[in-house]
Design a protein around this motif. Sequence first.
Motif, PDB file in Angstrom:
ATOM      1  N   PRO A 257       0.666  -1.076  -0.036  1.00  0.00           N
ATOM      2  CA  PRO A 257       0.091   0.040  -0.043  1.00  0.00           C
ATOM      3  C   PRO A 257       0.745   1.464  -0.067  1.00  0.00           C
ATOM      4  O   PRO A 257       0.322   2.366  -0.622  1.00  0.00           O
ATOM      5  N   VAL A 258       2.099   1.042   0.664  1.00  0.00           N
ATOM      6  CA  VAL A 258       2.800   2.255   0.687  1.00  0.00           C
ATOM      7  C   VAL A 258       3.461   2.623  -0.709  1.00  0.00           C
ATOM      8  O   VAL A 258       3.582   3.906  -1.211  1.00  0.00           O
TER       9      VAL A 258
ATOM     10  N   SER B  77       1.426   4.913   6.157  1.00  0.00           N
ATOM     11  CA  SER B  77       2.389   4.122   6.780  1.00  0.00           C
ATOM     12  C   SER B  77       1.924   4.021   8.126  1.00  0.00           C
ATOM     13  O   SER B  77       2.236   2.726   8.814  1.00  0.00           O
ATOM     14  N   PHE B  78       1.120   4.971   8.699  1.00  0.00           N
ATOM     15  CA  PHE B  78       0.488   4.814  10.024  1.00  0.00           C
ATOM     16  C   PHE B  78      -0.393   3.664   9.772  1.00  0.00           C
ATOM     17  O   PHE B  78      -0.611   2.728  10.812  1.00  0.00           O
TER      18      PHE B  78
ATOM     19  N   TRP C  96      -2.019  -1.163  17.882  1.00  0.00           N
ATOM     20  CA  TRP C  96      -1.726   0.186  18.441  1.00  0.00           C
ATOM     21  C   TRP C  96      -0.365   0.520  18.821  1.00  0.00           C
ATOM     22  O   TRP C  96      -0.095   1.804  18.972  1.00  0.00           O
ATOM     23  N   VAL C  97       0.329  -0.323  18.911  1.00  0.00           N
ATOM     24  CA  VAL C  97       1.936  -0.093  19.366  1.00  0.00           C
ATOM     25  C   VAL C  97       2.849   0.607  18.504  1.00  0.00           C
ATOM     26  O   VAL C  97       3.290   1.852  18.858  1.00  0.00           O
ATOM     27  N   GLY C  98       2.841   0.353  17.235  1.00  0.00           N
ATOM     28  CA  GLY C  98       3.505   1.155  16.191  1.00  0.00           C
ATOM     29  C   GLY C  98       3.028   2.333  16.023  1.00  0.00           C
ATOM     30  O   GLY C  98       4.089   3.217  16.104  1.00  0.00           O
ATOM     31  N   PRO C  99       1.801   2.713  15.563  1.00  0.00           N
ATOM     32  CA  PRO C  99       1.346   3.970  15.263  1.00  0.00           C
ATOM     33  C   PRO C  99       1.391   4.909  16.492  1.00  0.00           C
ATOM     34  O   PRO C  99       1.710   6.102  16.446  1.00  0.00           O
ATOM     35  N   THR C 100       1.380   4.451  17.808  1.00  0.00           N
ATOM     36  CA  THR C 100       1.418   5.161  18.984  1.00  0.00           C
ATOM     37  C   THR C 100       3.072   5.671  19.195  1.00  0.00           C
ATOM     38  O   THR C 100       3.073   7.076  19.455  1.00  0.00           O
TER      39      THR C 100
END
Length: 195
Positions: A88-89, A109-110, A119-123
């Motif tokens: 998708p990126v 990317s989010f 939620w971990v990566g985007p946070t």
Amino acid sequence: MFLLWTALGFLSGSIMYSKILYEKTTGKRISEIADGNPGSSNVIRGAGIILGLIAMALDYSKGYLPVLLACSIGDISGLGLVPVAISPVLGHAFSPFLGMKGGKAVAVSFGIWSGLTLWVGPTIIGVLMLFFTFILVPSTDGWKVILSMFGLLALLLVQRNLVLTLTWILNTSLLAFKHRDQLVFPIKLKFFGGK
């Protein structure tokens, strides 16, 4: 099977929701705003925060949904998840609907990191982006994006997750390429409001 999900992810990413939403709503061209980037930041600049947030949510979802569905319905895992997650990126950054041009791929990317880590990566990325926006401000937005991604890398290295680390390498490389005009300037950090 991962090839099918990769193709679907690329197609999802290549639909330029921000451009479509802005131009259908305002009757103007998004390429005429600021740097001409067909992303949600220029929708905010040209049409306000409400329309911009809708555009951002759409750009986010085109990364999140393909990865989430590939993992849940498609049962994609292991190294096969890397091309699925990055597609998708790639689609957003090099959309065939825009002559293989596209946006800077931050919102999408989010989305993929939400699909990969909930939620971990985007946070982590989001908190660091706020930090680099309001406290310790880099010389350009490109550096803000890349420095925030390195915060995520620190977690991935602790976890020793090969799939996520490979995805991070590809994702960050694409973000760096799309922000290359801003990254040519030396990194300079200053406190918000400072000189």
